[in-house]
Motif scaffolding. Structure first.
Motif, short mmCIF file in Angstrom:
data_model
loop_
_atom_site.label_atom_id
_atom_site.label_comp_id
_atom_site.label_asym_id
_atom_site.label_seq_id
_atom_site.Cartn_x
_atom_site.Cartn_y
_atom_site.Cartn_z
N VAL A 118 0.83 -1.20 0.00
CA VAL A 118 0.00 0.00 0.00
C VAL A 118 0.87 1.25 0.00
CG1 VAL A 118 -1.64 1.32 1.38
CG2 VAL A 118 -1.97 -1.12 1.09
N ILE A 122 1.01 4.27 -2.72
CA ILE A 122 0.77 5.68 -2.39
C ILE A 122 1.85 6.56 -3.04
CG2 ILE A 122 0.81 7.38 -0.52
CD1 ILE A 122 -0.55 5.34 1.26
N GLY A 125 1.68 6.87 -6.70
CA GLY A 125 0.69 7.93 -6.96
C GLY A 125 1.34 9.30 -6.85
N TYR A 126 2.20 9.46 -5.84
CA TYR A 126 2.92 10.72 -5.62
C TYR A 126 3.73 11.08 -6.87
CZ TYR A 126 6.47 13.83 -3.56
OH TYR A 126 7.31 14.87 -3.28
N VAL A 144 1.16 17.73 -0.46
CA VAL A 144 -0.04 17.29 0.26
C VAL A 144 -0.08 15.76 0.33
CG1 VAL A 144 -2.55 17.20 0.17
CG2 VAL A 144 -1.37 19.35 -0.26
N VAL A 145 0.22 15.11 -0.81
CA VAL A 145 0.22 13.64 -0.82
C VAL A 145 1.36 13.11 0.05
CG1 VAL A 145 0.43 11.60 -2.27
CG2 VAL A 145 -0.83 13.58 -3.09
N ALA A 148 0.00 13.34 3.59
CA ALA A 148 -1.12 12.41 3.82
C ALA A 148 -0.63 10.97 3.81
CB ALA A 148 -2.20 12.62 2.75
N GLY A 149 0.23 10.64 2.85
CA GLY A 149 0.71 9.28 2.72
C GLY A 149 1.48 8.83 3.94
N LEU A 151 1.29 10.10 7.07
CA LEU A 151 0.41 9.97 8.22
C LEU A 151 -0.41 8.68 8.14
CD1 LEU A 151 -0.96 13.59 8.67
CD2 LEU A 151 0.80 12.42 9.97
N ASP A 152 -0.61 8.23 6.92
CA ASP A 152 -1.44 7.06 6.69
C ASP A 152 -0.74 5.77 7.12
OD1 ASP A 152 -3.95 6.35 5.82
OD2 ASP A 152 -3.22 5.68 3.88
#
Lengths: 223, 218
Positions: A118, A122, A125-126, A144-145, A148-149, A151-152
């Motif tokens: 995963v 992510i 995607g970045y 931003v990604v 977010a990534g 922290l995910d």
């Protein structure tokens, strides 16, 4: 090339060569079902470590880029993502090679494997976002990604662990019966890979800076 | 807060006239469940009802979010919103509010429809609670990513690529808690998953409201 980079090059090269010697000649194979394939552990784990470190560089770079701005932070974030994606992939690939003799499967839906996959997706995607977004917005979107990534990651790990588990437990800090020679080899390999990461990140950041400079010069020349 | 409500009201009015988002969400989810029944053995689909439900909700929800921002861009709505003398955070609250409203209403309509296909009770209050909680996090993160994806060249590719891996914990938790509800499990077995949904909601709502202003800047 700066002096520091030369030093890192030399240390990294010697370090990784010596780590290879330790892994293949010095350390005895642990008495486990998968036999010789067990030695992949000395590279497999440092690769995961490197990718986590690299993604933390992305996280830090992203935060500083959003809060303070500055091309340098963005270069750091981008370089971290690139290196992280590469090593996350190598980590998954070496893990797969190990899992086949050890577990009898290339892949199982275990928390660590699944969260690494995963995580890798992510940051793919970045990188894709960077090439699909308009040039002036790409760094901000990517930041931003990047935040977010990162922290995910803990939530992903926790969610999947609650879902199912199989992977061998942590080896460091639990006194998990690792033979001293194995521990030495492992720590050495980890250190060599960490040096290698620092070198890679420095080179990549410098390269991105140079790329941007060339673009600016081209712009100036056209006008 | 009042300003955010005005933005929600604007989206509701636009939707009441165009009937664009709800229709596409409902039809998409319906088609998705149809494909499940064709692709898999019907008994398997009935056993995996919670998973099928959330796959349909997830993809339909993403479609709705991406559509919503596409419309904003196409008709210059987002530029109008940015010219308004309100904070970007308020714009975010408005967009999350309307996104949540549409998605949750669509889920409320869809749940009885799914129940008919899967031979379940028509109204399952605990499932409504799960859907309510999960949709908050879904729309918070989705709105942030949809606003970015709307600015990229490959919008319909970018949103799922960014959103799905990041939303994995939310989807796992939503599926597991729904499966627990459908199997009639006691509260004790479902609460860990509900807690995870709440944690996800909180973290991603805060992150999204922090990051949204940066995304709108051009």
């Amino acid at each position: 090339m700066k002096v520091l980079d030369r030093v890192l090059w030399t240390l990294g090269l010697v370090g990784i060569l010596f780590a290879l010697y330790l892994v293949f000649m010095w350390v005895p194979t642990a008495d486990v079902r998968e036999g010789i394939a067990q030695r992949i552990f000395y590279f497999h784990v440092p690769m995961a470590w490197i990718s986590f470190l690299a993604f933390s560089l992305t996280f830090l770079g992203s935060i500083f880029y959003l809060v303070r701005g500055g091309k340098g932070w963005d270069n750091l974030a981008y370089s971290g993502a690139e290196i992280g994606v590469l090593f996350a992939f190598l980590n998954i690939a070496t893990g797969s090679i190990w899992a086949r003799p050890a577990w009898g499967h290339w892949w199982v839906w275990d928390p660590r494997l699944t969260s690494m996959l995963v995580l890798w997706l992510i940051y793919i995607g970045y990188l894709l976002l960077r090439s699909y977004a308009p040039a002036h917005q790409a760094p901000r979107f990517a930041a931003v990604v990047g935040i977010a990534g990162f922290l995910d990651v803990p939530i992903v790990y926790f969610a999947i662990r609650l879902w199912r588990t199989l992977h061998p437990g942590p080896v460091i800090g639990t006194g998990g019966g690792l033979h001293p020679t194995m521990l030495t080899t492992f720590i050495f390999s980890l250190a060599a890979f960490t040096l290698f990461l620092i070198l890679l990140a420095r080179l990549r950041v410098a390269l991105r800076g140079a790329e941007a400079e060339i673009e600016e010069l081209k712009e100036a020349w056209r006008e | 807060m009042k300003k955010a409500l005005v933005i929600i009201w604007k989206d509701v009015l636009a939707e009441a006239r165009a009937k664009d988002l709800l229709t596409s969400f409902l039809l998409y989810a319906l088609v998705a469940i149809l494909i499940f029944y064709f692709a898999l053995n019907p008994e398997i689909v009935d056993d995996a009802a919670a998973g099928v439900l959330w796959v349909a909700f997830t993809f339909a929800g993403m479609l709705g979010l991406s559509r919503s921002f596409f419309l904003e861009r196409e008709r210059g709505g987002i530029d109008g919103l940015m010219l308004c003398p309100v904070e970007r955070e308020v714009v975010f609250l408005g967009k999350v509010g309307s996104g949540f409203l549409f998605m949750f209403v669509a889920e409320l309509i869809l749940m009885p429809v799914f129940s008919i296909f899967m031979n379940l009770p028509l109204i399952i209050p605990r499932l409504v609670l799960v859907a309510f909680l999960a949709t908050i996090g879904f729309v918070s993160l989705g709105t942030l990513f949809a606003a970015m994806a709307a600015n990229t060249r490959a919008q319909e590719l970018m949103l799922p690529l960014l959103f799905l891996p990041t939303a994995v914990p939310l989807i796992i938790a939503a599926v597991e808690s729904s499966a627990g509800v459908l199997a009639g499990a006691p509260w004790g077995e479902i609460t860990p998953w509900l807690q995870m949904i709440l944690a996800f909601d909180a973290i991603f709502f805060v992150l999204a409201i922090f990051a949204f202003p940066y995304v709108l800047e051009s």
